[in-house]
Design a protein around this motif. Structure first.
Motif, PDB file in Angstrom:
ATOM      1  N   GLY A 207      -4.493  -1.882  -1.142  1.00 58.39           N
ATOM      2  CA  GLY A 207      -4.133  -3.073   0.533  1.00 58.39           C
ATOM      3  C   GLY A 207      -3.253  -3.838   0.044  1.00 58.39           C
ATOM      4  O   GLY A 207      -3.304  -4.350   1.006  1.00 58.39           O
ATOM      5  N   SER A 208      -2.537  -4.010  -0.707  1.00 62.88           N
ATOM      6  CA  SER A 208      -2.231  -5.468  -0.727  1.00 62.88           C
ATOM      7  C   SER A 208      -0.273  -3.834  -0.600  1.00 62.88           C
ATOM      8  O   SER A 208      -0.130  -3.213  -0.171  1.00 62.88           O
ATOM      9  N   TRP A 209       0.743  -5.311   0.295  1.00 73.10           N
ATOM     10  CA  TRP A 209       1.893  -4.951   1.086  1.00 73.10           C
ATOM     11  C   TRP A 209       2.996  -4.450  -0.037  1.00 73.10           C
ATOM     12  O   TRP A 209       3.469  -3.597   0.337  1.00 73.10           O
ATOM     13  N   GLY A 210       2.822  -5.068  -1.061  1.00 72.42           N
ATOM     14  CA  GLY A 210       4.168  -5.022  -1.663  1.00 72.42           C
ATOM     15  C   GLY A 210       4.354  -4.116  -3.021  1.00 72.42           C
ATOM     16  O   GLY A 210       3.567  -2.494  -3.264  1.00 72.42           O
ATOM     17  N   LYS A 211       5.359  -4.280  -3.778  1.00 69.21           N
ATOM     18  CA  LYS A 211       5.085  -3.449  -4.703  1.00 69.21           C
ATOM     19  C   LYS A 211       4.970  -3.455  -6.145  1.00 69.21           C
ATOM     20  O   LYS A 211       5.143  -2.753  -7.151  1.00 69.21           O
TER      21      LYS A 211
END
Length: 362
Positions: A100-104
């Motif tokens: 669910g995290s937007w990052g990488k």
């Protein structure tokens, strides 16, 4: 797994779910600061306003946030006021993030006990606060190892840009308070890394059997094994006592959005020794409550992302191999004035972590 290594010492559609989550967030009272004695929330919190955690750092109630998405190590370390990056096993950014995290990227810390004690990132908070909620995501890759000390929140008076000492000594009441949330192996009784446990220093802590004052261990009423091989959302609340003579200070722990421990006046506890005590579901003795400080000038003013591993901690847990790498991943750190809660997935996110586009930009 793609890994980016840095040199050491450089000094589906979930719109309906989101809508329900936001509604619950409002209905459960997340739009005010929690006072002493109030029931604490569970499930969604401030993070529900920022799907994927994108933009959460800009919320007026967020004091500090770190998602490890800067372009290089220099940018990341510059946001912290002190750091220890062991040259034998330097920090790494890896493509492994919470669902669910937007990052990488997340941050990998590695300790090799025969060569170093691990590393840390320490942040002196830009504000000094009486109530703090600190949420972070953590993952112990397989094979997991035992640790000595872990993530710590607290306050020093005066505040410093680095972690102070004080191991084995009792604070005066106006100088410091430290609260570590730590996996504890209980002499190897539990598989590594162990059970979640608080390790706390304050002026009313009990004396240890050797005459020193080592941190008191405060345990939830039910065992909380630290998972291995998956991300877990950990959140800690510290509320300082309102007056020098009051015992209305509190301490709480959430795991994956579930409130698993709330230390406050009247909560049932077991026997309290120099080793600490455990909360009980019922019976026992009513907890006296925390008198964290004798001077209201002592406030919460630091967050310490610590991965500290020693040969002693391994031997204590009946581990002989001191050359094995002891690894931990951290991500999505938020320190706030309100309950943060777990990440709410952004619209259109896919289930495989690390494959979510940044929703802040078209």
């Amino acid at each position: 797994m793609f890994v980016r290594v840095f040199p050491a010492w450089p000094w589906g559609n979930v719109s309906g779910i989101i809508g329900v989550t936001l509604a619950v967030w409002v209905l459960t009272g997340q739009l005010h600061l929690y006072g002493q004695g109030e029931a604490l929330p569970e499930g969604p919190g401030l993070a529900a306003r920022y799907p994927g955690d994108a933009g959460i750092a800009n919320d007026p109630d967020v004091v500090f946030a770190e998602d490890f998405e800067a372009g290089d190590l220099q940018e990341i370390l510059a946001r912290w006021t002190d750091r220890r990056n062991p040259k034998e096993s330097p920090f790494q950014l890896v493509e492994d993030i919470p669902a669910g995290s937007w990052g990488k990227w997340s941050l990998l810390m590695t300790a090799i006990p025969s060569k170093n004690n691990g590393g840390h990132l320490y942040k002196r908070l830009p504000q000094e606060l009486d109530t703090v909620f600190a949420r972070f995501y953590v993952k112990f890759p397989e094979p997991a190892g035992y640790i000595h000390h872990f993530v710590t929140i607290g306050g020093y008076r005066p505040a410093t840009n680095w972690p102070q000492g004080g191991a084995g000594t009792r604070p005066r009441g106006d100088d410091r308070i430290t609260v570590g949330i730590e996996p504890f192996g209980f002499s190897g009784k539990y598989p590594p890394p162990g059970l979640w446990n608080f390790y706390v220093y304050w002026h009313e802590m009990k004396q240890s059997a050797d005459g020193r004052f080592w941190g008191n261990g405060l345990s939830p009423p039910e065992d909380q094994p630290v998972p291995v091989g998956r991300w877990q959302c950990v959140e800690v609340m510290i509320r300082m006592n309102s007056r020098p003579d009051s015992r209305d200070g509190e301490l709480a722990l959430w795991l994956d959005g579930k409130l698993v421990a709330h230390f406050r006046r009247g909560a049932p506890r077991g026997p309290w020794t120099g080793l600490g005590f455990r909360l009980l579901a019922e019976g026992g003795t009513p907890f006296e409550g925390f008198n964290w400080r004798t001077n209201p000038a002592l406030k919460i003013n630091f967050f310490w992302l610590l991965h500290y591993v020693t040969p002693e901690s391994l031997r204590r847990n009946k581990v002989a191999d001191l050359d094995a790498e002891n690894r931990v991943l951290f991500d999505q750190i938020v320190v706030a004035k309100r309950y943060v809660g777990p990440i709410v997935p952004p619209r259109g996110s896919r289930s495989n972590a690390g494959q979510i586009e940044d929703p802040r930009f078209p």
